[in-house]
Design a protein around this motif. Structure first.
Motif, mmCIF file in Angstrom:
data_model
loop_
_atom_site.group_PDB
_atom_site.id
_atom_site.type_symbol
_atom_site.label_atom_id
_atom_site.label_comp_id
_atom_site.label_asym_id
_atom_site.label_seq_id
_atom_site.Cartn_x
_atom_site.Cartn_y
_atom_site.Cartn_z
ATOM 1 N N GLU A 3 57.921 39.528 39.286
ATOM 2 C CA GLU A 3 58.225 37.932 39.324
ATOM 3 C C GLU A 3 58.317 37.482 37.813
ATOM 4 O OE1 GLU A 3 54.738 36.202 40.929
ATOM 5 O OE2 GLU A 3 55.075 36.945 43.086
ATOM 6 N N ARG A 4 58.887 36.581 37.915
ATOM 7 C CA ARG A 4 58.759 35.531 36.571
ATOM 8 C C ARG A 4 57.722 34.637 36.357
ATOM 9 N NH1 ARG A 4 63.121 36.921 33.814
ATOM 10 N NH2 ARG A 4 62.555 35.431 32.095
ATOM 11 N N ARG A 5 56.937 34.998 35.435
ATOM 12 C CA ARG A 5 55.594 34.113 35.377
ATOM 13 C C ARG A 5 55.482 33.663 33.975
ATOM 14 N NH1 ARG A 5 50.648 37.188 38.434
ATOM 15 N NH2 ARG A 5 51.563 37.118 40.682
ATOM 16 N N ALA A 6 55.246 32.212 33.743
ATOM 17 C CA ALA A 6 54.884 31.742 32.366
ATOM 18 C C ALA A 6 53.180 31.520 32.205
ATOM 19 C CB ALA A 6 55.625 30.261 32.216
ATOM 20 N N PRO A 7 52.795 31.349 30.816
ATOM 21 C CA PRO A 7 51.450 31.173 30.507
ATOM 22 C C PRO A 7 51.022 29.891 31.372
ATOM 23 C CG PRO A 7 52.705 31.802 28.333
ATOM 24 C CD PRO A 7 53.691 31.647 29.694
ATOM 25 N N ALA A 8 51.867 29.096 31.302
ATOM 26 C CA ALA A 8 51.240 27.801 32.146
ATOM 27 C C ALA A 8 50.928 28.135 33.507
ATOM 28 C CB ALA A 8 52.209 26.618 32.020
ATOM 29 N N ASP A 9 51.744 29.093 34.162
ATOM 30 C CA ASP A 9 51.508 29.343 35.536
ATOM 31 C C ASP A 9 50.126 29.917 35.887
ATOM 32 O OD1 ASP A 9 53.969 28.442 36.048
ATOM 33 O OD2 ASP A 9 54.878 30.482 35.715
ATOM 34 N N VAL A 10 49.510 30.713 34.872
ATOM 35 C CA VAL A 10 48.122 31.426 35.018
ATOM 36 C C VAL A 10 47.102 30.932 34.197
ATOM 37 C CG1 VAL A 10 49.573 33.476 35.674
ATOM 38 C CG2 VAL A 10 48.889 33.293 33.314
ATOM 39 N N GLY A 11 47.237 30.065 33.355
ATOM 40 C CA GLY A 11 46.177 29.297 32.595
ATOM 41 C C GLY A 11 46.357 29.740 31.095
ATOM 42 N N GLY A 12 47.251 30.494 30.592
ATOM 43 C CA GLY A 12 47.239 30.710 29.339
ATOM 44 C C GLY A 12 47.764 32.145 28.930
ATOM 45 N N TRP A 13 47.385 32.517 27.684
ATOM 46 C CA TRP A 13 47.652 33.962 27.427
ATOM 47 C C TRP A 13 46.324 34.812 27.677
ATOM 48 C CZ3 TRP A 13 52.745 34.183 25.870
ATOM 49 C CH2 TRP A 13 53.406 32.809 25.503
ATOM 50 N N GLY A 14 46.662 36.128 27.552
ATOM 51 C CA GLY A 14 45.428 37.129 27.488
ATOM 52 C C GLY A 14 45.198 37.510 29.080
ATOM 53 N N ILE B 255 47.605 39.530 33.246
ATOM 54 C CA ILE B 255 47.732 40.102 31.907
ATOM 55 C C ILE B 255 48.782 39.557 31.285
ATOM 56 C CG2 ILE B 255 47.342 41.961 30.176
ATOM 57 C CD1 ILE B 255 46.341 43.699 32.670
ATOM 58 N N MET B 256 48.712 38.518 30.534
ATOM 59 C CA MET B 256 50.003 37.633 29.921
ATOM 60 C C MET B 256 49.866 37.976 28.471
ATOM 61 S SD MET B 256 52.425 35.731 30.394
ATOM 62 C CE MET B 256 52.269 35.490 32.182
ATOM 63 N N ILE B 257 50.895 38.632 27.951
ATOM 64 C CA ILE B 257 51.111 39.002 26.738
ATOM 65 C C ILE B 257 52.270 38.151 26.346
ATOM 66 C CG2 ILE B 257 51.690 40.635 24.957
ATOM 67 C CD1 ILE B 257 48.843 41.043 26.266
ATOM 68 N N ARG B 258 53.355 38.047 27.175
ATOM 69 C CA ARG B 258 54.436 37.119 26.825
ATOM 70 C C ARG B 258 55.161 36.779 28.191
ATOM 71 N NH1 ARG B 258 57.306 39.839 30.007
ATOM 72 N NH2 ARG B 258 58.162 41.618 29.713
ATOM 73 N N GLY B 259 55.667 35.333 28.268
ATOM 74 C CA GLY B 259 56.251 34.998 29.361
ATOM 75 C C GLY B 259 57.563 35.696 29.826
ATOM 76 N N GLY B 260 57.601 35.861 31.157
ATOM 77 C CA GLY B 260 59.173 36.219 31.578
ATOM 78 C C GLY B 260 58.681 37.402 32.816
ATOM 79 N N GLU B 261 59.459 38.312 32.871
ATOM 80 C CA GLU B 261 59.186 39.320 33.734
ATOM 81 C C GLU B 261 58.071 39.878 33.890
ATOM 82 O OE1 GLU B 261 62.302 42.468 35.829
ATOM 83 O OE2 GLU B 261 61.678 42.952 33.636
ATOM 84 N N CYS B 262 57.309 40.000 35.094
ATOM 85 C CA CYS B 262 56.179 40.652 35.179
ATOM 86 C C CYS B 262 56.114 41.825 36.424
ATOM 87 C CB CYS B 262 54.815 39.814 35.414
ATOM 88 S SG CYS B 262 54.708 38.502 34.098
ATOM 89 N N LEU B 263 55.387 42.771 36.126
ATOM 90 C CA LEU B 263 55.247 43.775 37.223
ATOM 91 C C LEU B 263 53.933 43.262 38.108
ATOM 92 C CD1 LEU B 263 55.496 46.673 38.692
ATOM 93 C CD2 LEU B 263 53.821 47.388 36.626
ATOM 94 N N VAL B 264 53.966 43.074 39.319
ATOM 95 C CA VAL B 264 53.168 42.588 40.229
ATOM 96 C C VAL B 264 52.644 43.644 41.078
ATOM 97 C CG1 VAL B 264 52.227 40.844 41.695
ATOM 98 C CG2 VAL B 264 54.066 40.059 39.875
ATOM 99 N N VAL B 265 51.487 44.099 41.140
ATOM 100 C CA VAL B 265 50.815 44.777 42.134
ATOM 101 C C VAL B 265 49.985 44.220 43.203
ATOM 102 C CG1 VAL B 265 49.920 47.263 42.345
ATOM 103 C CG2 VAL B 265 51.185 46.667 40.330
ATOM 104 N N ARG B 266 50.149 44.811 44.403
ATOM 105 C CA ARG B 266 49.194 44.272 45.574
ATOM 106 C C ARG B 266 48.405 45.480 45.921
ATOM 107 N NH1 ARG B 266 51.569 41.185 49.963
ATOM 108 N NH2 ARG B 266 51.654 39.583 48.663
ATOM 109 N N TYR B 267 47.093 45.253 45.837
ATOM 110 C CA TYR B 267 46.088 46.159 46.190
ATOM 111 C C TYR B 267 45.925 46.278 47.823
ATOM 112 C CZ TYR B 267 44.531 45.796 41.384
ATOM 113 O OH TYR B 267 44.492 45.698 39.996
ATOM 114 N N THR B 268 45.616 47.444 48.280
ATOM 115 C CA THR B 268 45.175 47.443 49.847
ATOM 116 C C THR B 268 44.044 46.405 50.243
ATOM 117 O OG1 THR B 268 43.571 49.189 49.449
ATOM 118 C CG2 THR B 268 45.893 49.927 49.968
ATOM 119 N N SER B 269 43.344 46.131 49.374
ATOM 120 C CA SER B 269 42.268 45.210 49.669
ATOM 121 C C SER B 269 42.803 43.971 49.611
ATOM 122 C CB SER B 269 41.142 45.073 48.456
ATOM 123 O OG SER B 269 41.751 44.859 47.410
#
Length: 333
Positions: free
Chosen positions: A270-281, A291-305
């Motif tokens: 997914e493409r995510r920006a810091p504003a989408d998740v509440g900031g950096w870090g 875990i937002m180090i820089r905006g843009g492409e992110c690896l998103v993992v879904r747990y079985t839970s």
């Protein structure tokens, strides 16, 4: 433009209008209140209180009025995040914006009220009233206002960030093959700020050692914590292997967190920006962390839970594809 887009655009316009009006109102209060009591305040004013609660620092009246600029900068950052992109139409990002506007207004107004009250009808700044426990009330009220702002940001649309690649390219693993994917990303700005904070900590500690006020040790400790935390959050490395997903933090790749394949359901980008998740870090929301180090492409993992973890990292599509292939082969076996 469809009806949904029209409604989202209308909501965005109303949100920006309300946030702008709030910014103007608070700015007006921050400027008008000191000017209203100008004749009852000394110049300079007491503006800092030591550990004993007695005033030990001053500020010219003109500078005190200009403290409103701190609010303008904070509110401007929030409004900029709201005006750019589609943050207003995403509930998580919108709530961080409204929480920031509520917290900042209450905190700065509270400090102004305390300062004016302590200096009221005093001939000299040295005669200002003592302060101590009142600061705790200001902090508590500021967090209450931030929480109310968080609640105020809930009504409205909740547009999910568009998936950059909902279905990663399929990979076929050969029998006995043990592929590994490793990627990392770092923020040079975060590293620079962290090193600057550590340099400030060393400088303050050196000054304290050479006989300057012992209170400098407190500043040195604060800057040291900020610098170390900044280094820790300045980079992240992600590894996908038959053992599972491993996330390592900081230049030393420590601490490290591992999740076995059995606890992973699927992965995508997914493409995510810091504003989408509440900031950096490291940003955590119920059921969703990033875990937002820089905006843009992110690896998103879904747990079985059912929970999700997003990580801003390079070559995320390849990592998602390998993780899905490993999970599929593990289930098949």
């Amino acid at each position: 433009m469809n009806d949904l887009s029209v409604r989202d655009a209308a909501f965005r316009g109303r949100f920006l209008l309300a946030a702008g009006a709030w910014t103007v109102l608070v700015t007006a209060v921050l400027v008008a209140v000191p000017l209203w009591f100008r004749d009852r305040l000394p110049d300079p004013l007491a503006a800092h209180w030591g550990p004993s609660g007695e005033p030990d620092g001053t500020m010219p009246f003109t500078v005190f009025v200009c403290v409103a600029l701190l609010w303008v900068v904070l509110a401007g950052a929030c409004l900029g995040a709201a005006a750019g992109g589609r943050a207003v139409n995403r509930r998580a990002a919108r709530r961080w914006i409204t929480a920031g506007l509520g917290w900042g207004a209450a905190f700065i107004l509270g400090l102004q009220i305390l300062t004016i009250g302590a200096n009221m009808d005093r001939r000299r700044w040295e005669d200002a009233a003592s302060l101590g426990w009142q600061a705790a009330i200001v902090i508590a009220v500021a967090f209450l206002a931030g929480w109310l702002g968080w609640l105020a940001g809930r009504p409205g649309p909740d547009e999910r960030p568009a998936a950059a690649e909902a279905t990663p390219p399929a990979l076929v693993l050969s029998p006995g093959e043990r592929p590994v994917w490793v990627s990392s990303v770092s923020s040079p700005v975060a590293v620079g700020l962290a090193l600057a904070a550590l340099a400030a900590a060393v400088s303050l500690a050196a000054c304290a050692l050479f006989g300057l006020p012992a209170e400098l040790w407190i500043g040195a400790g604060v800057f040291a914590v900020v610098g170390l935390a900044g280094l820790w959050l300045s980079s992240v490395r992600v590894k996908v292997s038959p053992e599972g997903l491993t996330v390592s933090y900081g230049p030393l790749r420590w601490p490290s967190r591992s999740v076995p394949l059995a606890k992973l359901d699927r992965a995508w980008t997914e493409r995510r920006a810091p504003a989408d998740v509440g900031g950096w870090g490291y940003r955590g929301l119920p059921g969703q962390s990033t875990i937002m180090i820089r905006g843009g492409e992110c690896l998103v993992v879904r747990y079985t839970s059912g929970g999700e973890l997003g990580i801003s990292v390079d070559d995320a599509a390849q990592g998602a594809a390998l993780l899905n292939a490993l999970v599929a082969s593990g289930v098949a076996s």
